[in-house]
Design a protein around this motif. Structure first.
Motif, PDB file in Angstrom:
ATOM      1  N   VAL A   1      40.877  37.613  62.224  1.00 47.59           N
ATOM      2  CA  VAL A   1      42.366  37.889  62.593  1.00 47.59           C
ATOM      3  C   VAL A   1      42.493  39.326  62.579  1.00 47.59           C
ATOM      4  O   VAL A   1      41.991  40.232  62.352  1.00 47.59           O
ATOM      5  CB  VAL A   1      43.106  37.524  61.224  1.00 47.59           C
ATOM      6  N   PRO A   2      43.561  39.790  63.862  1.00 52.13           N
ATOM      7  CA  PRO A   2      43.638  41.267  64.089  1.00 52.13           C
ATOM      8  C   PRO A   2      44.162  42.082  62.932  1.00 52.13           C
ATOM      9  O   PRO A   2      44.685  41.630  61.539  1.00 52.13           O
ATOM     10  CB  PRO A   2      44.859  40.941  64.792  1.00 52.13           C
ATOM     11  N   ASP A   3      43.364  43.201  62.623  1.00 56.81           N
ATOM     12  CA  ASP A   3      43.562  44.046  61.645  1.00 56.81           C
ATOM     13  C   ASP A   3      45.282  44.395  61.570  1.00 56.81           C
ATOM     14  O   ASP A   3      45.684  44.528  62.582  1.00 56.81           O
ATOM     15  CB  ASP A   3      42.398  45.251  61.845  1.00 56.81           C
ATOM     16  N   GLY A   4      45.465  44.845  60.353  1.00 57.23           N
ATOM     17  CA  GLY A   4      46.918  45.267  59.986  1.00 57.23           C
ATOM     18  C   GLY A   4      47.262  45.019  58.731  1.00 57.23           C
ATOM     19  O   GLY A   4      46.776  44.288  58.094  1.00 57.23           O
ATOM     20  N   PRO A   5      48.677  45.552  58.407  1.00 60.66           N
ATOM     21  CA  PRO A   5      49.144  45.350  57.140  1.00 60.66           C
ATOM     22  C   PRO A   5      49.331  43.830  56.790  1.00 60.66           C
ATOM     23  O   PRO A   5      49.038  43.513  55.678  1.00 60.66           O
ATOM     24  CB  PRO A   5      50.645  45.821  57.363  1.00 60.66           C
ATOM     25  N   ALA A   6      49.747  42.727  57.627  1.00 66.88           N
ATOM     26  CA  ALA A   6      49.592  41.395  57.463  1.00 66.88           C
ATOM     27  C   ALA A   6      48.307  40.898  56.978  1.00 66.88           C
ATOM     28  O   ALA A   6      48.179  40.174  55.999  1.00 66.88           O
ATOM     29  CB  ALA A   6      50.031  40.758  58.561  1.00 66.88           C
ATOM     30  N   ARG A   7      47.360  41.270  57.746  1.00 72.28           N
ATOM     31  CA  ARG A   7      45.997  40.829  57.394  1.00 72.28           C
ATOM     32  C   ARG A   7      45.665  41.407  55.967  1.00 72.28           C
ATOM     33  O   ARG A   7      45.001  40.657  54.856  1.00 72.28           O
ATOM     34  CB  ARG A   7      44.758  41.108  58.055  1.00 72.28           C
ATOM     35  N   ASP A   8      45.961  42.502  55.633  1.00 71.15           N
ATOM     36  CA  ASP A   8      45.490  43.299  54.279  1.00 71.15           C
ATOM     37  C   ASP A   8      46.555  42.527  53.120  1.00 71.15           C
ATOM     38  O   ASP A   8      45.984  42.488  52.028  1.00 71.15           O
ATOM     39  CB  ASP A   8      46.008  44.626  54.362  1.00 71.15           C
ATOM     40  N   ALA A   9      47.771  42.126  53.571  1.00 72.04           N
ATOM     41  CA  ALA A   9      48.487  41.328  52.696  1.00 72.04           C
ATOM     42  C   ALA A   9      48.083  39.920  52.450  1.00 72.04           C
ATOM     43  O   ALA A   9      48.126  39.496  51.230  1.00 72.04           O
ATOM     44  CB  ALA A   9      49.960  41.312  53.077  1.00 72.04           C
ATOM     45  N   LEU A  10      47.373  39.417  53.501  1.00 69.54           N
ATOM     46  CA  LEU A  10      46.762  38.054  52.967  1.00 69.54           C
ATOM     47  C   LEU A  10      45.732  37.883  52.005  1.00 69.54           C
ATOM     48  O   LEU A  10      45.297  37.226  51.293  1.00 69.54           O
ATOM     49  CB  LEU A  10      46.305  37.442  54.360  1.00 69.54           C
ATOM     50  N   LEU A  11      44.908  39.232  52.215  1.00 68.40           N
ATOM     51  CA  LEU A  11      43.715  39.551  51.303  1.00 68.40           C
ATOM     52  C   LEU A  11      44.362  39.917  50.145  1.00 68.40           C
ATOM     53  O   LEU A  11      43.772  39.407  48.846  1.00 68.40           O
ATOM     54  CB  LEU A  11      42.913  40.814  51.975  1.00 68.40           C
ATOM     55  N   THR A  12      45.400  40.475  49.937  1.00 67.87           N
ATOM     56  CA  THR A  12      45.900  40.740  48.620  1.00 67.87           C
ATOM     57  C   THR A  12      46.377  39.577  47.870  1.00 67.87           C
ATOM     58  O   THR A  12      46.275  39.154  46.538  1.00 67.87           O
ATOM     59  CB  THR A  12      46.936  41.430  48.693  1.00 67.87           C
ATOM     60  N   VAL A  13      46.787  38.189  48.565  1.00 66.52           N
ATOM     61  CA  VAL A  13      46.993  37.176  48.308  1.00 66.52           C
ATOM     62  C   VAL A  13      45.795  36.395  47.570  1.00 66.52           C
ATOM     63  O   VAL A  13      45.866  35.753  46.490  1.00 66.52           O
ATOM     64  CB  VAL A  13      47.811  36.244  49.328  1.00 66.52           C
ATOM     65  N   SER A  14      44.823  36.647  48.274  1.00 65.57           N
ATOM     66  CA  SER A  14      43.520  35.848  47.768  1.00 65.57           C
ATOM     67  C   SER A  14      43.223  36.583  46.330  1.00 65.57           C
ATOM     68  O   SER A  14      42.813  35.898  45.521  1.00 65.57           O
ATOM     69  CB  SER A  14      42.508  36.074  48.844  1.00 65.57           C
ATOM     70  N   ASP A  15      43.393  37.715  46.408  1.00 64.97           N
ATOM     71  CA  ASP A  15      42.859  38.472  44.998  1.00 64.97           C
ATOM     72  C   ASP A  15      44.150  37.855  44.019  1.00 64.97           C
ATOM     73  O   ASP A  15      43.390  37.634  43.010  1.00 64.97           O
ATOM     74  CB  ASP A  15      43.409  39.857  45.140  1.00 64.97           C
ATOM     75  N   PHE A  16      45.179  37.699  44.400  1.00 66.70           N
ATOM     76  CA  PHE A  16      46.161  37.266  43.358  1.00 66.70           C
ATOM     77  C   PHE A  16      45.852  35.922  42.773  1.00 66.70           C
ATOM     78  O   PHE A  16      45.997  35.662  41.619  1.00 66.70           O
ATOM     79  CB  PHE A  16      47.433  37.134  44.095  1.00 66.70           C
ATOM     80  N   VAL A  17      45.448  34.932  43.562  1.00 57.93           N
ATOM     81  CA  VAL A  17      44.826  33.551  43.095  1.00 57.93           C
ATOM     82  C   VAL A  17      44.056  33.710  42.277  1.00 57.93           C
ATOM     83  O   VAL A  17      43.971  32.905  41.253  1.00 57.93           O
ATOM     84  CB  VAL A  17      44.699  32.724  44.380  1.00 57.93           C
ATOM     85  N   VAL A  18      42.888  34.916  42.260  1.00 53.26           N
ATOM     86  CA  VAL A  18      41.802  34.825  41.434  1.00 53.26           C
ATOM     87  C   VAL A  18      42.409  35.408  39.995  1.00 53.26           C
ATOM     88  O   VAL A  18      42.539  35.060  39.104  1.00 53.26           O
ATOM     89  CB  VAL A  18      40.746  35.628  41.907  1.00 53.26           C
ATOM     90  N   LYS A  19      43.033  36.570  40.250  1.00 52.40           N
ATOM     91  CA  LYS A  19      43.545  37.427  39.031  1.00 52.40           C
ATOM     92  C   LYS A  19      44.630  36.803  38.355  1.00 52.40           C
ATOM     93  O   LYS A  19      44.694  37.221  36.887  1.00 52.40           O
ATOM     94  CB  LYS A  19      44.155  38.729  39.728  1.00 52.40           C
ATOM     95  N   ARG A  20      45.411  35.765  38.647  1.00 49.02           N
ATOM     96  CA  ARG A  20      46.204  35.138  37.850  1.00 49.02           C
ATOM     97  C   ARG A  20      45.654  34.271  36.862  1.00 49.02           C
ATOM     98  O   ARG A  20      46.245  33.947  35.666  1.00 49.02           O
ATOM     99  CB  ARG A  20      47.107  34.057  38.846  1.00 49.02           C
ATOM    100  N   THR A  21      44.383  34.285  36.798  1.00 49.08           N
ATOM    101  CA  THR A  21      43.723  33.404  35.794  1.00 49.08           C
ATOM    102  C   THR A  21      42.994  34.233  34.586  1.00 49.08           C
ATOM    103  O   THR A  21      42.530  33.904  33.705  1.00 49.08           O
ATOM    104  CB  THR A  21      42.524  32.452  36.466  1.00 49.08           C
ATOM    105  N   TYR A  22      43.084  35.569  34.985  1.00 49.69           N
ATOM    106  CA  TYR A  22      42.406  36.586  34.085  1.00 49.69           C
ATOM    107  C   TYR A  22      43.493  37.040  33.092  1.00 49.69           C
ATOM    108  O   TYR A  22      44.566  37.383  33.414  1.00 49.69           O
ATOM    109  CB  TYR A  22      41.674  37.626  34.947  1.00 49.69           C
TER     110      TYR A  22
END
Length: 354
Positions: A333-354
């Motif tokens: 996917v093209p680099d940029g703020p939206a791709r960074d935000a999608l990475l942050t969402v994947s972090d969120f899905v993991v971190k919500r369980t800790y």
């Protein structure tokens, strides 16, 4: 890629047992690039207002009230968020993005009505479920109404979205049918669980990534990459939900622990714990022998044994693995703020369980 994923370390199950606070989606959005975060908040607010308007059935006050019942109760709105972010990786058409996000969210809410009927659920999003309030027959009809509105809304985007929506609906039905069915001879219990999670949960996340990309004018390769991201993220999200049912601090998270045990649902952490071959596995098998665990004392014991089982860490490993698959898909996917935000969402899905 400017964002570095922050995945909790292996062995994190032990630290996840009593967190003071869990990540929520609002904090996730707040961590985006400021300009993107402002765009997302504005789009989400507009989508929320339009979502509520769309479910109104002219001339039918009862259907309007019932159709808006769960929508007014709220929810994370993670699926529309994914549509918006996927679109922002290219050049989004705001009107098409709005309608695509609504179409996906309405599909999701429609399935909640049907799930609650099948599960005899009494609560959803902290309010009485539609079936508890109006009965099973009318709850099913409300779900059908919402699915119809979802289809009509998708048609306003284009016919390709309707086709993809139909394929997703087929997967949703297949996943629901497979859940709780007799174990197939060619699959292990864990393999069947993952297939159900893929069809019943991840298919909608995949649709979000694909639809957002299409509404952003992305090419086919990027659209499929975002669909792959959504698919892996959706499986991770389901695993994280299963973990929360075991490790969540009810007061902090708003989630009551042990609901899956009470329903007799064998989630991934339960399957891994039963396969561990230790003293916890043997006792858990006894507790779960009759399916649903209605006795609060037995349910408490089962939760304690699940938290002490090595199966819990195996589930965390699966969670991190699927989140990593989602992140890897974003390399296309093209680099940029939206791709960074999608990475942050994947972090969120993991971190919500800790």
């Amino acid at each position: 890629m400017t964002h570095t994923p922050v995945l909790p370390p292996a062995g994190g199950a032990a630290t996840g047992l009593a967190p003071a606070r869990r990540a929520d989606i609002r904090a996730c959005v707040d961590s985006f690039d400021p300009t993107l975060a402002s765009t997302v908040r504005s789009a989400m607010a507009e989508m929320e207002a339009e979502l509520r308007r769309r479910v109104v059935a002219p001339g039918d006050p009862w259907l309007s009230e019932a159709a808006g019942h769960l929508i007014r109760a709220g929810g994370k709105r993670l699926r529309p968020l994914l549509v918006i972010l996927a679109a922002q990786t290219s050049r989004p058409d705001p009107g098409r993005v709005l309608r695509a996000g609504i179409a996906v969210e309405l599909m999701h809410v429609a399935t909640l009505h049907h799930d609650d009927v099948m599960d005899n659920a009494t609560l959803r999003h902290g309010v009485p479920s539609a079936n508890a309030r109006w009965g099973n027959r009318l709850a099913v009809l409300v779900g059908d109404h919402l699915m119809a509105v979802a289809c009509m809304t998708a048609l306003e985007v284009d016919t390709t979205l309707v086709r993809r929506q139909g394929w997703t609906l087929t997967r949703l039905v297949r996943g629901q049918a497979m859940e709780g069915s007799v174990l197939r001879t060619d699959q292990s219990a864990v393999e069947q669980y993952l297939q159900v999670a893929s069809d019943k949960s991840a298919s909608l996340f995949a649709l979000c990534g694909w639809a957002g990309a299409v509404c952003g004018g992305a090419d086919e390769a990027v659209a499929e990459a975002l669909a792959d991201y959504g698919e892996a993220l959706g499986i991770a999200f389901q695993i994280s939900d299963d973990l929360l049912d075991i490790v969540a601090d009810s007061a902090a998270s708003g989630k009551t622990r042990g609901i899956d045990l009470q329903k007799g649902v064998r989630t991934l952490p339960i399957l891994h714990a039963l396969a561990a071959g230790d003293q916890h596995a043997e006792r858990l098998a006894d507790i779960l022998a009759n399916g649903a665990v209605d006795d609060p004392a037995l349910r408490h014991e089962a939760l304690e044994r699940l938290r002490a089982s090595p199966g819990l860490e195996r589930s965390y490993e699966d969670l991190r693995r699927h989140a990593a698959v989602a992140e890897n898909a974003l390399a296309r996917v093209p680099d940029g703020p939206a791709r960074d935000a999608l990475l942050t969402v994947s972090d969120f899905v993991v971190k919500r369980t800790y």
